[in-house]
Scaffold this motif. Structure first.
Motif, PDB file in Angstrom:
ATOM      1  N   ALA A 248     -14.972  10.649  -3.100  1.00  0.00           N
ATOM      2  CA  ALA A 248     -13.681  10.169  -3.605  1.00  0.00           C
ATOM      3  C   ALA A 248     -13.043   9.206  -2.600  1.00  0.00           C
ATOM      4  N   LYS A 249     -12.306   8.242  -3.128  1.00  0.00           N
ATOM      5  CA  LYS A 249     -11.599   7.298  -2.264  1.00  0.00           C
ATOM      6  C   LYS A 249     -10.483   8.043  -1.534  1.00  0.00           C
ATOM      7  N   LEU A 250     -10.323   7.780  -0.231  1.00  0.00           N
ATOM      8  CA  LEU A 250      -9.412   8.572   0.599  1.00  0.00           C
ATOM      9  C   LEU A 250      -8.120   7.817   0.906  1.00  0.00           C
ATOM     10  N   TYR A 251      -6.999   8.503   0.656  1.00  0.00           N
ATOM     11  CA  TYR A 251      -5.666   7.981   0.945  1.00  0.00           C
ATOM     12  C   TYR A 251      -4.921   9.011   1.803  1.00  0.00           C
ATOM     13  N   GLY A 252      -3.817   8.580   2.419  1.00  0.00           N
ATOM     14  CA  GLY A 252      -3.052   9.523   3.221  1.00  0.00           C
ATOM     15  C   GLY A 252      -1.618   9.099   3.439  1.00  0.00           C
ATOM     16  N   SER A 253      -0.848  10.011   4.014  1.00  0.00           N
ATOM     17  CA  SER A 253       0.577   9.787   4.293  1.00  0.00           C
ATOM     18  C   SER A 253       0.764   9.156   5.671  1.00  0.00           C
ATOM     19  N   GLU A 254       2.009   8.809   5.984  1.00  0.00           N
ATOM     20  CA  GLU A 254       2.297   8.079   7.226  1.00  0.00           C
ATOM     21  C   GLU A 254       1.954   8.864   8.484  1.00  0.00           C
ATOM     22  N   GLY A 255       1.914  10.195   8.387  1.00  0.00           N
ATOM     23  CA  GLY A 255       1.592  11.011   9.543  1.00  0.00           C
ATOM     24  C   GLY A 255       0.174  10.823  10.055  1.00  0.00           C
ATOM     25  N   LEU A 256      -0.666  10.145   9.267  1.00  0.00           N
ATOM     26  CA  LEU A 256      -2.060   9.928   9.664  1.00  0.00           C
ATOM     27  C   LEU A 256      -2.240   8.651  10.486  1.00  0.00           C
ATOM     28  N   LYS A 257      -1.179   7.872  10.646  1.00  0.00           N
ATOM     29  CA  LYS A 257      -1.329   6.568  11.304  1.00  0.00           C
ATOM     30  C   LYS A 257      -1.338   6.728  12.823  1.00  0.00           C
ATOM     31  N   SER A 258      -2.536   6.906  13.358  1.00  0.00           N
ATOM     32  CA  SER A 258      -2.715   6.983  14.803  1.00  0.00           C
ATOM     33  C   SER A 258      -4.131   6.549  15.141  1.00  0.00           C
ATOM     34  N   ASP A 259      -4.326   6.129  16.379  1.00  0.00           N
ATOM     35  CA  ASP A 259      -5.660   5.705  16.814  1.00  0.00           C
ATOM     36  C   ASP A 259      -6.666   6.850  16.689  1.00  0.00           C
ATOM     37  N   ALA A 260      -6.208   8.065  17.003  1.00  0.00           N
ATOM     38  CA  ALA A 260      -7.118   9.217  16.947  1.00  0.00           C
ATOM     39  C   ALA A 260      -7.632   9.440  15.532  1.00  0.00           C
ATOM     40  N   ILE A 261      -6.763   9.294  14.546  1.00  0.00           N
ATOM     41  CA  ILE A 261      -7.186   9.462  13.153  1.00  0.00           C
ATOM     42  C   ILE A 261      -8.129   8.338  12.754  1.00  0.00           C
ATOM     43  N   ALA A 262      -7.770   7.107  13.123  1.00  0.00           N
ATOM     44  CA  ALA A 262      -8.594   5.949  12.742  1.00  0.00           C
ATOM     45  C   ALA A 262     -10.013   6.048  13.292  1.00  0.00           C
ATOM     46  N   GLN A 263     -10.166   6.729  14.418  1.00  0.00           N
ATOM     47  CA  GLN A 263     -11.482   6.830  15.057  1.00  0.00           C
ATOM     48  C   GLN A 263     -12.233   8.112  14.691  1.00  0.00           C
ATOM     49  N   THR A 264     -11.648   8.897  13.791  1.00  0.00           N
ATOM     50  CA  THR A 264     -12.294  10.128  13.345  1.00  0.00           C
ATOM     51  C   THR A 264     -13.473   9.800  12.422  1.00  0.00           C
ATOM     52  N   PRO A 265     -14.613  10.433  12.604  1.00  0.00           N
ATOM     53  CA  PRO A 265     -15.745  10.211  11.685  1.00  0.00           C
ATOM     54  C   PRO A 265     -15.327  10.489  10.244  1.00  0.00           C
ATOM     55  N   GLY A 266     -15.561   9.527   9.367  1.00  0.00           N
ATOM     56  CA  GLY A 266     -15.179   9.672   7.969  1.00  0.00           C
ATOM     57  C   GLY A 266     -13.896   8.946   7.611  1.00  0.00           C
ATOM     58  N   ALA A 267     -13.200   8.389   8.612  1.00  0.00           N
ATOM     59  CA  ALA A 267     -11.914   7.738   8.348  1.00  0.00           C
ATOM     60  C   ALA A 267     -12.047   6.297   7.870  1.00  0.00           C
ATOM     61  N   GLU A 268     -13.225   5.699   8.031  1.00  0.00           N
ATOM     62  CA  GLU A 268     -13.400   4.308   7.623  1.00  0.00           C
ATOM     63  C   GLU A 268     -13.061   4.146   6.134  1.00  0.00           C
ATOM     64  N   GLY A 269     -12.168   3.193   5.836  1.00  0.00           N
ATOM     65  CA  GLY A 269     -11.737   2.965   4.460  1.00  0.00           C
ATOM     66  C   GLY A 269     -10.505   3.748   4.056  1.00  0.00           C
ATOM     67  N   LEU A 270     -10.041   4.666   4.919  1.00  0.00           N
ATOM     68  CA  LEU A 270      -8.823   5.424   4.636  1.00  0.00           C
ATOM     69  C   LEU A 270      -7.641   4.466   4.463  1.00  0.00           C
TER      70      LEU A 270
END
Length: 363
Positions: A248-270
């Motif tokens: 499924a295509k992945l979306y999220g709320s503003e609390g996810l906006k951090s470098d740590a989240i962006a670099q998490t495996p599986g976050a590409e395309g979030l």
């Protein structure tokens, strides 16, 4: 000779009285200055799973203090751990011991809602730079926030996902005021557009959501919308989505906006919807002072302090005066237009970001 001596005594007495009056006047002036100093409390999570957000807001406040250079104002920081009980204790301490006229905080909606009755009962302004639960709208006359309510963000998120071509969405959210408020509004908005939803909740800070994700995988939605204000929980959920091979295509709320989240495996395309990260000038000043770009809600922390500072500079002498001035304020802050309505809310707006090559970029 006797008359002369009496005259001398009179002159000495008059000189003593004059000196005493001068000393008393100086003391009264000093006391008046001391009383005119106002204290602002900042109640944010500086420890626990939301500490990154609290530190981000703290830096925004510190930058505002340095930039605006408001006279006779001091700031006291308290760690409220994004926890209702701790927020209750922190608010009580700031009001009864530190004698604050206003509090910036909390960030988590449950903590803000726990502290709101204390601030309201004591007539002290409580201004949150991050709490988005719709319930805060009716929390009291002294309760404000400079982020838009989830009553708006939930609708925005629903439209974002649906207009991207998704007719079904799984909403994964924390079982607390923030998550329940956001998910409830998004659920209603998405179904009103003609889509279908699956709702799955998890406890705040929980890092194993495989059971919820397994149910979501069986339902096979077009999209997943992850609501979280805990970086650890969000990172774990994203990793587990990848592990379970959900497509499924992945979306999220503003609390996810951090470098740590962006670099998490599986976050590409979030893709996330987020409140403003600040103007280019604010971002440049923040990076110059702290050596890093602003984190989540730093710009809102800056604007919260500026709101209170503007109220004081407009003539507010106490908490009630600050409250009254806030309702009349309208200015362009670093996070956008600050114009509190009759409920202490602002209209606000959102920005979209997508993770590409391990970092968030505008979508």
């Amino acid at each position: 000779m006797i008359i002369s001596r009496k005259i001398q005594q009179f002159i000495k007495l008059r000189s003593f009285i004059r000196a005493t009056v001068i000393v008393l006047a100086a003391l009264m002036l000093l006391l008046g200055c001391a009383r005119s100093k106002m204290t602002i409390g900042v109640m944010v999570p500086l420890s626990g799973d939301a500490a990154a957000y609290g530190t981000s807001v703290q830096k925004g406040v510190q930058l505002a203090m340095e930039t605006l250079n408001v006279k006779n104002v001091e700031v006291v920081f308290e760690d409220s751990v994004c926890d209702p009980k701790q927020a209750n204790n922190a608010a009580t301490k700031l009001i009864t011991i530190d004698n604050v006229v206003a509090i910036i905080g909390e960030l988590c909606s449950s903590a803000t809602l726990a502290a709101a009755p204390i601030a309201e009962a004591n007539g002290v302004v409580l201004l949150s730079p991050a709490s988005t639960s719709p319930d805060i709208t009716d929390a009291g006359d002294f309760i404000f926030r400079d982020v838009p309510s989830d009553a708006k963000q939930g609708v925005f998120a629903a439209n974002l996902v649906y207009n991207d071509g998704n007719t079904s969405v799984a909403i994964l959210f924390p079982n607390e005021d923030y998550g329940k408020g956001f998910s409830g509004v998004m659920d209603e908005a998405f179904t009103s557009l003609g889509g279908t939803t699956i709702l799955e909740s998890f406890n705040r800070g929980e890092t194993d959501v495989r059971s919820q994700l397994t149910k979501i995988k069986r339902a096979n939605p077009d999209a997943i919308f992850l609501i979280s204000n805990s970086p650890d929980a969000a990172s774990a959920a994203i990793r587990q989505i990848k592990e379970l091979a959900l497509t499924a295509k992945l979306y999220g709320s503003e609390g996810l906006k951090s470098d740590a989240i962006a670099q998490t495996p599986g976050a590409e395309g979030l893709i996330i919807s987020s409140v403003s990260a600040g103007t280019p000038d604010f971002m440049a000043r923040h990076e110059q002072k702290f050596g890093e770009v602003p984190g989540p809600f730093s710009a809102q922390g800056y604007d919260a302090f500026e709101s209170i500072a503007r109220a004081i500079e407009a003539g507010a002498k106490d908490a009630n005066g600050i409250k009254n001035e806030l309702y009349t304020l309208s200015f362009e802050g670093v996070s956008g237009t600050i114009d509190y309505d009759e409920n202490g809310d602002i209209s606000g707006g959102y920005e979209l970001f997508i993770v590409q090559n391990g970092q968030f970029v505008p979508y």
